[in-house]
Design a protein around this motif. Structure first.
Motif, PDB file in Angstrom:
ATOM      1  N   SER A  16       0.804  -1.303   0.334  1.00  0.00           N
ATOM      2  CA  SER A  16       0.119  -0.338  -0.089  1.00  0.00           C
ATOM      3  C   SER A  16       1.116   1.477   0.167  1.00  0.00           C
ATOM      4  N   THR A  38      -8.160  -1.930  -8.244  1.00  0.00           N
ATOM      5  CA  THR A  38      -8.736  -2.615  -7.705  1.00  0.00           C
ATOM      6  C   THR A  38      -9.039  -2.062  -5.921  1.00  0.00           C
ATOM      7  N   ALA A  40      -9.820   0.412  -5.065  1.00  0.00           N
ATOM      8  CA  ALA A  40     -10.926   1.540  -4.445  1.00  0.00           C
ATOM      9  C   ALA A  40     -12.698   0.316  -4.548  1.00  0.00           C
ATOM     10  N   GLY A 137      -2.938  -3.125  -7.692  1.00  0.00           N
ATOM     11  CA  GLY A 137      -4.101  -4.066  -7.194  1.00  0.00           C
ATOM     12  C   GLY A 137      -2.876  -4.891  -6.442  1.00  0.00           C
ATOM     13  N   ARG A 138      -3.528  -6.051  -5.806  1.00  0.00           N
ATOM     14  CA  ARG A 138      -2.570  -7.113  -4.203  1.00  0.00           C
ATOM     15  C   ARG A 138      -2.536  -8.303  -5.274  1.00  0.00           C
ATOM     16  N   ILE A 140      -3.485  -8.866  -9.147  1.00  0.00           N
ATOM     17  CA  ILE A 140      -3.494  -8.569 -10.339  1.00  0.00           C
ATOM     18  C   ILE A 140      -3.459  -9.664 -11.282  1.00  0.00           C
ATOM     19  N   ARG A 165       1.552   9.169   2.050  1.00  0.00           N
ATOM     20  CA  ARG A 165       0.076   9.133   1.746  1.00  0.00           C
ATOM     21  C   ARG A 165       0.062  10.359   3.295  1.00  0.00           C
ATOM     22  N   ARG A 195      -2.132 -13.432   4.861  1.00  0.00           N
ATOM     23  CA  ARG A 195      -4.105 -13.583   4.664  1.00  0.00           C
ATOM     24  C   ARG A 195      -4.238 -14.968   3.716  1.00  0.00           C
TER      25      ARG A 195
HETATM   26  O1   DC Z   1      -4.476  -0.194  -2.277  1.00  0.00           O
HETATM   27  P1   DC Z   1      -5.506   0.317  -1.541  1.00  0.00           P
HETATM   28  O2   DC Z   1      -4.558   0.643  -0.370  1.00  0.00           O
HETATM   29  O3   DC Z   1      -6.612   1.232  -1.887  1.00  0.00           O
HETATM   30  O4   DC Z   1      -5.958  -0.859  -0.968  1.00  0.00           O
HETATM   31  C1   DC Z   1      -7.231  -0.631   0.006  1.00  0.00           C
HETATM   32  C2   DC Z   1      -7.192  -3.036   0.563  1.00  0.00           C
HETATM   33  O5   DC Z   1      -7.322  -3.097  -0.284  1.00  0.00           O
HETATM   34  C3   DC Z   1      -5.846  -2.512   1.121  1.00  0.00           C
HETATM   35  O6   DC Z   1      -5.014  -2.922   2.285  1.00  0.00           O
HETATM   36  C4   DC Z   1      -5.238  -4.261   0.388  1.00  0.00           C
HETATM   37  C5   DC Z   1      -6.764  -4.514  -0.046  1.00  0.00           C
HETATM   38  N1   DC Z   1      -6.430  -4.783  -2.066  1.00  0.00           N
HETATM   39  C6   DC Z   1      -6.740  -5.841  -2.385  1.00  0.00           C
HETATM   40  O7   DC Z   1      -6.959  -6.992  -1.495  1.00  0.00           O
HETATM   41  N2   DC Z   1      -6.837  -6.693  -3.269  1.00  0.00           N
HETATM   42  C7   DC Z   1      -7.186  -5.500  -3.978  1.00  0.00           C
HETATM   43  N3   DC Z   1      -6.823  -6.374  -5.254  1.00  0.00           N
HETATM   44  C8   DC Z   1      -6.468  -4.749  -3.965  1.00  0.00           C
HETATM   45  C9   DC Z   1      -6.463  -3.626  -2.740  1.00  0.00           C
END
Ligand code: DC
Length: 233
Positions: A16, A38, A40, A137-138, A140, A165, A195
């Motif tokens: 993040s 994603t 968002a 995202g995380r 993708i 941030r 997780r």
């Molecule tokens: O990128 P961000 O900080 O706005 O993401 C918000 C939360 O969503 C972050 O804690 C991780 C999760 N997230 C996720 O699990 N999978 C994604 N593809 C995008 C974000």
């Protein structure tokens, strides 16, 4: 995945506050691609939970959320003033509401729920099916588009990310505290990478971008070169 009309899927994953979204938005604009944030989407689900009393001091009422998932519609619309997409929750623009510290503090547990991820991943695949998309995202490159032609894994130190941030929030006039932000960044790193379902990890074929000491321009030039290599024969 074969690139259609030379348009590719670009997956940008990472920790993040790495500047992923700024980078992904600019890249999409430069290429004339669609940009999908994603994070968002998970933030919008979290805001919905907060507003509907699904998320309380006792945690998340998962059964209630499961019943309500069908009532949650998330979409993106281009904001002509900023040139960037805004996030809509059931027709309401929530772009500012989803960026508050309150949402940041609650989003990771919501994003760790299996049925929430399934619903979001389904929508993300539809949004990217015609290619010409930059998705950040995380998961993708690992889950949503494991065949993406370009996968970038972005990282930077926790301190650099917290400072970014902090600057972002104060620029918007939001009241915030550096210590709290750093703690939030570290805590989200921990939850996101440990997780059970789709933890944050680098895809084997992703390339690493550590932007701790890179300017926006250097980063952009580097990215454009990666795209060029994958779109010219
Ligand atoms: O990128 P961000 O900080 O706005 O993401 C918000 C939360 O969503 C972050 O804690 C991780 C999760 N997230 C996720 O699990 N999978 C994604 N593809 C995008 C974000």
């Amino acid at each position: 995945m074969e690139a259609k009309n030379n348009r590719i899927v670009i997956a940008i994953d990472g920790f993040s506050s790495c500047g992923k979204s700024t980078m992904a938005k600019d890249l999409a604009k430069e290429l004339g691609y669609i940009y999908i944030d994603t994070g968002a989407m998970y933030r919008a689900v979290t805001l919905y939970c907060m507003r509907q009393g699904i998320l309380t001091g006792n945690g998340i009422d998962q059964e209630l959320l499961r019943c309500k998932m069908k009532d949650i519609s998330i979409s993106f619309r281009l904001n002509d003033a900023t040139g960037r997409p805004d996030t809509y929750l059931n027709g309401e623009c929530v772009e500012n509401e989803i960026r508050t510290m309150e949402v940041s503090n609650h989003v990771s547990p919501v994003a760790a729920i299996g049925f929430v991820r399934e619903a979001m991943v389904r929508q993300q695949r539809v949004l990217g099916k015609d290619k010409g998309v930059v998705m950040d995202g995380r998961d993708i490159g690992t889950v949503v588009f494991p065949d993406a032609e370009l996968k970038v894994f972005v990282t930077a130190t926790a301190e650099v990310r917290a400072k970014r941030r902090y600057d972002e929030l104060t620029a918007k006039g939001m009241d915030c505290n550096m210590e709290e932000i750093l703690a939030n960044v570290r805590e989200r790193d921990r939850i996101d990478s440990t997780r059970e379902i789709s933890p944050l990890r680098k895809a084997d074929d992703a390339i690493i971008l550590d932007n701790s000491n890179m300017t926006i321009q250097e980063q952009k030039a580097w990215l454009m070169e990666q795209v060029r290599e994958r779109t010219t024969n």
